[in-house]
Design a protein around this motif. Structure first.
Motif, PDB file in Angstrom:
ATOM      1  N   ALA A   1       0.823  -1.212   0.000  1.00  0.00           N
ATOM      2  CA  ALA A   1       0.000   0.000   0.000  1.00  0.00           C
ATOM      3  C   ALA A   1       0.857   1.263   0.000  1.00  0.00           C
ATOM      4  CB  ALA A   1      -0.935   0.004   1.209  1.00  0.00           C
ATOM      5  N   ALA A   2       2.111   1.144   0.443  1.00  0.00           N
ATOM      6  CA  ALA A   2       2.997   2.306   0.489  1.00  0.00           C
ATOM      7  C   ALA A   2       3.266   2.873  -0.899  1.00  0.00           C
ATOM      8  CB  ALA A   2       4.320   1.930   1.158  1.00  0.00           C
TER       9      ALA A   2
ATOM     10  N   ARG B   1       3.002   7.015  -0.776  1.00  0.00           N
ATOM     11  CA  ARG B   1       4.115   7.955  -0.956  1.00  0.00           C
ATOM     12  C   ARG B   1       5.066   7.477  -2.058  1.00  0.00           C
ATOM     13  NH1 ARG B   1       4.818  10.701   3.878  1.00  0.00           N
ATOM     14  NH2 ARG B   1       6.221  12.089   2.754  1.00  0.00           N
ATOM     15  N   PRO B   2       4.618   7.404  -3.296  1.00  0.00           N
ATOM     16  CA  PRO B   2       5.496   6.894  -4.359  1.00  0.00           C
ATOM     17  C   PRO B   2       6.752   7.730  -4.554  1.00  0.00           C
ATOM     18  CG  PRO B   2       3.545   7.949  -5.278  1.00  0.00           C
ATOM     19  CD  PRO B   2       3.305   7.813  -3.812  1.00  0.00           C
TER      20      PRO B   2
ATOM     21  N   ARG C   1       0.431  11.234   5.477  1.00  0.00           N
ATOM     22  CA  ARG C   1       0.451   9.832   5.053  1.00  0.00           C
ATOM     23  C   ARG C   1       1.810   9.209   5.344  1.00  0.00           C
ATOM     24  NH1 ARG C   1      -1.092  10.572  -1.029  1.00  0.00           N
ATOM     25  NH2 ARG C   1       0.259  12.382  -0.671  1.00  0.00           N
ATOM     26  N   PRO C   2       2.158   9.033   6.613  1.00  0.00           N
ATOM     27  CA  PRO C   2       3.453   8.408   6.929  1.00  0.00           C
ATOM     28  C   PRO C   2       3.460   6.955   6.499  1.00  0.00           C
ATOM     29  CG  PRO C   2       2.114   8.625   8.907  1.00  0.00           C
ATOM     30  CD  PRO C   2       1.390   9.369   7.822  1.00  0.00           C
ATOM     31  N   ILE C   3       4.650   6.482   6.145  1.00  0.00           N
ATOM     32  CA  ILE C   3       4.781   5.080   5.747  1.00  0.00           C
ATOM     33  C   ILE C   3       5.803   4.398   6.636  1.00  0.00           C
ATOM     34  CG2 ILE C   3       4.069   5.377   3.351  1.00  0.00           C
ATOM     35  CD1 ILE C   3       6.947   5.607   2.571  1.00  0.00           C
TER      36      ILE C   3
ATOM     37  N   LEU D   1      10.293   0.315   7.235  1.00  0.00           N
ATOM     38  CA  LEU D   1      10.678  -0.948   6.613  1.00  0.00           C
ATOM     39  C   LEU D   1      10.247  -0.991   5.149  1.00  0.00           C
ATOM     40  CD1 LEU D   1       9.799  -3.470   9.480  1.00  0.00           C
ATOM     41  CD2 LEU D   1      11.948  -2.253   9.041  1.00  0.00           C
ATOM     42  N   ALA D   2       9.121  -0.350   4.847  1.00  0.00           N
ATOM     43  CA  ALA D   2       8.665  -0.279   3.465  1.00  0.00           C
ATOM     44  C   ALA D   2       9.601   0.584   2.632  1.00  0.00           C
ATOM     45  CB  ALA D   2       7.246   0.280   3.406  1.00  0.00           C
ATOM     46  N   VAL D   3      10.127   1.641   3.241  1.00  0.00           N
ATOM     47  CA  VAL D   3      11.073   2.511   2.536  1.00  0.00           C
ATOM     48  C   VAL D   3      12.304   1.714   2.125  1.00  0.00           C
ATOM     49  CG1 VAL D   3      12.555   4.544   2.737  1.00  0.00           C
ATOM     50  CG2 VAL D   3      10.262   4.573   3.732  1.00  0.00           C
TER      51      VAL D   3
END
Length: 347
Positions: free
Chosen positions: A68-69, A73-74, A184-186, A189-191
Motif C-alpha cells: 500500500a505504500a 508515498r510513491p 500519510r506516513p509510511i 521498513l517499506a522505505v
C-alpha cells in the motif's frame, strides 16, 4: 502535538542511537566481504548488483506486505531507490575507478556536513552546536582514517562522482525521515524494501549482470590467506551489510535526526578499516587510530547535544532541527503540500 513524555523521548533517542550504530557496523563490513569476490573475478559493478539485488529478493515479502505504500508515498520510495541505493552505489564505484578509494570515501562522507549546510542555508533552520561540531570533528577524523594525504592526485571527474555519492547520501537521510512526515506516513521498513527493489532495477540496467561469471560463487575465495566458500562473504554482504544495514539505518533516522544519524554513520569508515585489518591483513597505522578516535568523538558530540528551547519540542530539536519535509530531487510534488507547522525533521 508532541504528547510524548521526556522519558519516552529519551528511550526513542537511545533506540535510534543503538540502531544507527548497528547500521554503521553492518555497512562497514560491505567492503571487507566484497573484496575477496572482486579478487576472485567478479567486477566491482557486478558485486554491487549482487549486493542490492540479493537484498531486494530477501525483502520482497516485506515489500508485498507493505504494498500500500506504493500508492501512499510513491515519490519517497522512488527517490530513496534512485538516490539512497542506486545513486550512492553507482557514483561511488565510478569515483574509485578514477581516484584513490580513501579519497573517494572521505568525499562521500562529506554527506553529513552537506546535510547540515542544507538544513541551515536552504531550509534556514537552526542546527545544534553539538551536531555541527560533531560533523566537523568526524570529517577530520575520516581524513586520518583514510590517510587522505597519501593520494591527492585528483581526477576532476572522479571528484565529481564522489561528490555525487555524498549528495546521494544526503538523500538517504532526508528521504528516510521524510517517509514519516505529513498526513500519510509510511513504515520505514517499506522505505528500505521498496528502495532496494527500485535500486536493483536501476542497477540492472547499468551493470548488465548477465555478462558476469557467476560461477565464481560456487568456488572458493581467499581472505587473509585463508580459503573459504565464496557464498559466505556473498551472504554476509547481502544479509548483514545490506539488509540489516538499511533496515536499521532507516529506522534509526526516524528516532534521531538526519544530521545526527549522518554523523554516527561516519563510524562505517572506522569499522571498515578495522575489519580490513583483522580479516584482510591491512594493518592500521597511528594516524588511522587517531582518526578513528576523532570519528567516535564526533559522533558522541553530535548525539549528546541538548535542546535549546521549549522542552515540548525536545524530540525534534534535541540534536539538530531541520524543519518540515524538504523537497527531495524526486517526489517533490508529493512532498510540497506537507504543512511546515512545527520544526520537524526532513539518510
Amino acid at each position: 502535538m508532541h504528547s510524548s513524555t521526556p522519558s519516552s523521548r529519551s528511550s526513542a533517542r537511545s533506540l535510534g542511537l543503538t540502531l544507527a550504530l548497528v547500521s554503521a557496523f553492518a555497512f562497514g563490513g560491505s567492503g571487507t566481504a566484497a573484496k575477496p569476490l572482486i579478487e576472485a573475478g567478479l567486477s566491482s559493478q557486478h558485486v554491487v548488483w549482487l549486493r542490492v539485488a540479493g537484498a531486494a529478493l530477501v525483502l520482497l515479502p516485506l515489500a508485498w506486505r507493505h504494498r500500500a505504500a506504493v500508492l501512499q508515498r510513491p515519490g519517497v520510495l522512488i527517490g530513496f531507490g534512485l538516490l539512497a541505493v542506486a545513486g550512492v552505489q553507482a557514483c561511488y564505484f565510478a569515483a574509485i575507478a578514477r581516484i584513490p578509494v580513501g579519497v573517494a570515501l572521505l568525499i562521500e562522507y562529506l554527506g553529513p556536513p552537506l546535510l547540515l549546510g542544507y538544513v541551515k542555508f536552504v531550509q534556514r533552520r537552526p542546527i545544534s552546536r553539538g551536531a555541527a561540531v560533531g560533523a566537523a570533528v568526524a570529517v577530520g577524523g575520516l581524513a586520518c582514517v583514510v590517510e587522505v594525504w597519501n593520494g591527492l592526485g585528483f581526477d576532476p571527474l572522479g571528484v565529481l562522482f564522489a561528490l555525487g555519492a555524498a549528495c546521494c547520501q544526503v538523500g538517504y537521510f532526508v528521504l528516510a525521515d521524510a517517509g514519516r512526515r505529513g498526513e500519510r506516513p509510511i513504515d520505514p521498513l517499506a522505505v528500505s524494501a521498496f528502495g532496494l527493489l527500485i535500486g536493483a532495477v536501476v542497477l540492472t540496467a547499468f551493470t548488465r549482470p548477465w555478462t558476469a561469471d557467476w560461477g565464481v560463487l560456487a568456488g572458493q575465495v581467499t581472505m587473509n590467506g585463508h580459503h573459504l566458500p565464496a557464498l559466505l562473504p556473498a551472504a554476509w554482504m547481502v544479509l548483514v551489510a545490506t539488509v540489516l544495514a538499511y533496515l536499521t539505518g532507516v529506522v534509526a533516522v526516524q528516532h534521531l535526526s538526519p544530521p545526527v544519524a549522518g554523523v554516527v554513520a561516519n563510524l562505517e569508515a572506522v569499522v571498515a578499516t578495522v575489519l580490513a585489518w583483522v580479516l584482510l591483513g591491512e594493518h592500521l597505522g597511528l594516524p588511522q587510530l587517531v582518526g578513528g578516535a576523532m570519528v567516535l568523538a564526533g559522533a558522541f558530540a553530535a548525539q549528546s547535544s541538548k535542546p535549546a528551547d521549549d522542552p515540548a519540542r525536545a524530540l525534534d530539536q534535541a540534536v539538530a532541527v531541520t524543519g518540515s519535509d524538504p523537497l527531495p530531487p524526486t517526489g517533490a510534488d508529493e512532498l510540497r503540500d506537507q504543512r511546515p507547522v512545527q520544526p520537524n525533521q526532513s539518510r
